[in-house]
Design a protein around this motif. Structure first.
Motif, short mmCIF file in Angstrom:
data_model
loop_
_atom_site.label_atom_id
_atom_site.label_comp_id
_atom_site.label_asym_id
_atom_site.label_seq_id
_atom_site.Cartn_x
_atom_site.Cartn_y
_atom_site.Cartn_z
N TYR A 161 0.83 -1.21 0.00
CA TYR A 161 0.00 0.00 0.00
C TYR A 161 0.87 1.27 0.00
CZ TYR A 161 -4.60 -2.11 0.39
OH TYR A 161 -5.76 -2.77 0.12
N GLY A 162 1.94 1.25 0.77
CA GLY A 162 2.83 2.42 0.84
C GLY A 162 3.43 2.76 -0.51
N SER A 163 3.82 1.75 -1.29
CA SER A 163 4.42 2.02 -2.60
C SER A 163 3.41 2.59 -3.59
CB SER A 163 5.06 0.75 -3.17
OG SER A 163 4.06 -0.22 -3.45
N ALA A 164 2.11 2.40 -3.30
CA ALA A 164 1.07 2.96 -4.16
C ALA A 164 0.58 4.31 -3.65
CB ALA A 164 -0.10 1.98 -4.26
N GLY A 165 1.24 4.87 -2.63
CA GLY A 165 0.90 6.20 -2.13
C GLY A 165 -0.09 6.21 -0.98
N TRP A 166 -0.43 5.06 -0.43
CA TRP A 166 -1.37 4.99 0.68
C TRP A 166 -0.62 5.09 1.99
CZ3 TRP A 166 -6.59 4.72 -0.26
CH2 TRP A 166 -6.97 4.39 -1.57
N GLU A 167 -1.26 5.69 3.00
CA GLU A 167 -0.68 5.73 4.34
C GLU A 167 -1.63 5.04 5.30
OE1 GLU A 167 -1.90 9.94 6.28
OE2 GLU A 167 -0.44 10.08 4.66
N LEU A 168 -1.05 4.46 6.35
CA LEU A 168 -1.86 3.77 7.34
C LEU A 168 -2.63 4.80 8.15
CD1 LEU A 168 -2.57 1.10 8.77
CD2 LEU A 168 -0.60 1.49 10.25
N ASP A 169 -3.96 4.64 8.20
CA ASP A 169 -4.80 5.57 8.94
C ASP A 169 -5.09 5.02 10.33
OD1 ASP A 169 -6.38 7.91 9.30
OD2 ASP A 169 -8.18 6.73 8.90
N LYS A 170 -5.61 3.79 10.41
CA LYS A 170 -5.88 3.20 11.72
C LYS A 170 -6.07 1.70 11.60
CE LYS A 170 -10.08 5.50 11.58
NZ LYS A 170 -11.07 6.29 12.17
N ILE A 171 -5.94 1.03 12.73
CA ILE A 171 -6.18 -0.41 12.83
C ILE A 171 -7.17 -0.60 13.97
CG2 ILE A 171 -5.15 -2.66 13.34
CD1 ILE A 171 -2.47 -1.53 12.41
N TYR A 172 -8.22 -1.39 13.72
CA TYR A 172 -9.14 -1.69 14.82
C TYR A 172 -9.65 -3.12 14.67
CZ TYR A 172 -12.94 -0.62 11.52
OH TYR A 172 -13.78 -0.61 10.46
N ARG A 173 -10.04 -3.69 15.80
CA ARG A 173 -10.58 -5.05 15.83
C ARG A 173 -12.06 -4.99 16.15
NH1 ARG A 173 -6.70 -9.33 18.62
NH2 ARG A 173 -8.11 -10.63 17.44
N GLU A 174 -12.80 -5.91 15.55
CA GLU A 174 -14.21 -5.99 15.90
C GLU A 174 -14.32 -6.69 17.26
OE1 GLU A 174 -16.20 -8.11 12.77
OE2 GLU A 174 -15.11 -9.95 13.13
N PRO A 175 -15.36 -6.43 17.99
CA PRO A 175 -15.49 -7.02 19.32
C PRO A 175 -15.56 -8.55 19.25
CG PRO A 175 -17.31 -5.51 18.84
CD PRO A 175 -16.47 -5.58 17.63
N LYS A 176 -15.00 -9.17 20.26
CA LYS A 176 -14.99 -10.63 20.33
C LYS A 176 -16.37 -11.11 20.79
CE LYS A 176 -12.40 -14.52 21.97
NZ LYS A 176 -11.16 -14.98 22.48
N VAL A 177 -16.94 -12.01 20.00
CA VAL A 177 -18.24 -12.59 20.31
C VAL A 177 -18.05 -14.09 20.42
CG1 VAL A 177 -20.62 -12.87 19.56
CG2 VAL A 177 -19.39 -10.75 19.05
N SER A 178 -18.29 -14.65 21.59
CA SER A 178 -18.16 -16.09 21.91
C SER A 178 -16.92 -16.69 21.29
CB SER A 178 -19.43 -16.85 21.53
OG SER A 178 -19.63 -16.82 20.13
N SER A 179 -17.06 -17.71 20.47
CA SER A 179 -15.90 -18.43 19.94
C SER A 179 -15.49 -17.94 18.55
CB SER A 179 -16.21 -19.92 19.89
OG SER A 179 -17.27 -20.15 18.98
N VAL A 180 -16.16 -16.93 18.02
CA VAL A 180 -15.84 -16.40 16.69
C VAL A 180 -14.56 -15.56 16.79
CG1 VAL A 180 -16.65 -14.95 14.80
CG2 VAL A 180 -18.27 -16.36 16.07
N VAL A 181 -13.63 -15.83 15.89
CA VAL A 181 -12.37 -15.08 15.86
C VAL A 181 -12.67 -13.67 15.33
CG1 VAL A 181 -10.06 -14.96 14.87
CG2 VAL A 181 -11.06 -17.19 15.44
N PRO A 182 -12.36 -12.66 16.13
CA PRO A 182 -12.63 -11.29 15.66
C PRO A 182 -11.70 -10.91 14.51
CG PRO A 182 -11.45 -11.23 17.73
CD PRO A 182 -11.72 -12.68 17.44
N HIS A 183 -12.23 -10.16 13.57
CA HIS A 183 -11.42 -9.70 12.43
C HIS A 183 -10.73 -8.39 12.79
CE1 HIS A 183 -13.61 -12.13 9.09
NE2 HIS A 183 -13.37 -12.86 10.17
N THR A 184 -9.59 -8.18 12.16
CA THR A 184 -8.86 -6.93 12.31
C THR A 184 -8.99 -6.15 11.02
OG1 THR A 184 -7.28 -8.02 13.77
CG2 THR A 184 -6.59 -5.92 12.81
N PHE A 185 -9.30 -4.88 11.13
CA PHE A 185 -9.47 -4.03 9.96
C PHE A 185 -8.31 -3.04 9.89
CE2 PHE A 185 -13.67 -5.49 11.14
CZ PHE A 185 -14.16 -5.95 9.93
#
Length: 194
Positions: A161-185
């Motif tokens: 992404y950096g080589s295409a001119g994008w910069e990292l804005d933020k990283i967040y995780r969805e809340p953990k619900v029971s046994s489902v693995v939360p995704h990271t965005f």
């Protein structure tokens, strides 16, 4: 006391968008006064090569001699071609009012440039991309062998992404619900240039 006209002229010359001089390039024929014979043509050819910084190779000498013989055709003496460069100062005879007008144009140009830069700073607009990951993998997680083909580490993702001119804005995780693995965005942004 400072010469006001010179001060104004110096300010006008600082602006790269205002043409303050004109360069004219002309060729003129100069009669050397030397009789047109092989020795004098050779001497003129060598002098030409030395002046231009060319090496005195046989092919260069022959081309220079040929050029001098073509220019000298119809004359009894050796004629050489010289390039003359003349620079004319366009503001040499400018009046104070003309210089004042040029300074006003320069000031307007500077103010317009500043206005455009400030507008871009104040009204920044971005486009966004979001990557969804189940796990963030680093280089130490890289598999060996044929499984390594589709693997992309977090560092590689950032570099792509950096080589295409994008910069990292933020990283967040969805809340953990029971046994489902939360995704990271991973959110990237890039300024929209108008």
């Amino acid at each position: 006391m400072a010469d006001m006209k010179q001060v104004m002229l110096d300010e006008v010359r600082k602006n790269s968008r205002i043409q303050t001089s004109y360069v004219a390039e002309t060729e003129e024929l100069i009669d050397t006064g030397l009789a047109k014979n092989e020795d004098n043509i050779m001497a003129a050819a060598l002098a030409y090569l030395d002046e231009k910084g060319y090496r005195r190779r046989a092919d260069n000498v022959e081309m220079a001699k040929q050029m001098i013989m073509e220019v000298s055709e119809g004359y009894d003496t050796v004629i050489v071609k010289k390039r003359k460069i003349e620079e004319t100062d366009l503001f040499e005879k400018a009046t104070i009012n003309e210089l004042r007008d040029a300074i006003n144009v320069s000031i307007l140009d500077t103010v317009t440039s500043l206005d455009n830069k400030l507008d871009r700073i104040v009204n920044k607009a971005f486009e966004y991309r979001v990557e969804e990951l189940t796990t963030i993998l680093t280089e130490k997680d890289r598999p060996h062998g044929h499984l390594a083909g589709d693997f992309e580490s977090f560092e590689e993702l950032l570099n792509r992404y950096g080589s295409a001119g994008w910069e990292l804005d933020k990283i967040y995780r969805e809340p953990k619900v029971s046994s489902v693995v939360p995704h990271t965005f991973i959110v990237f942004r890039r300024e929209i240039m108008n």
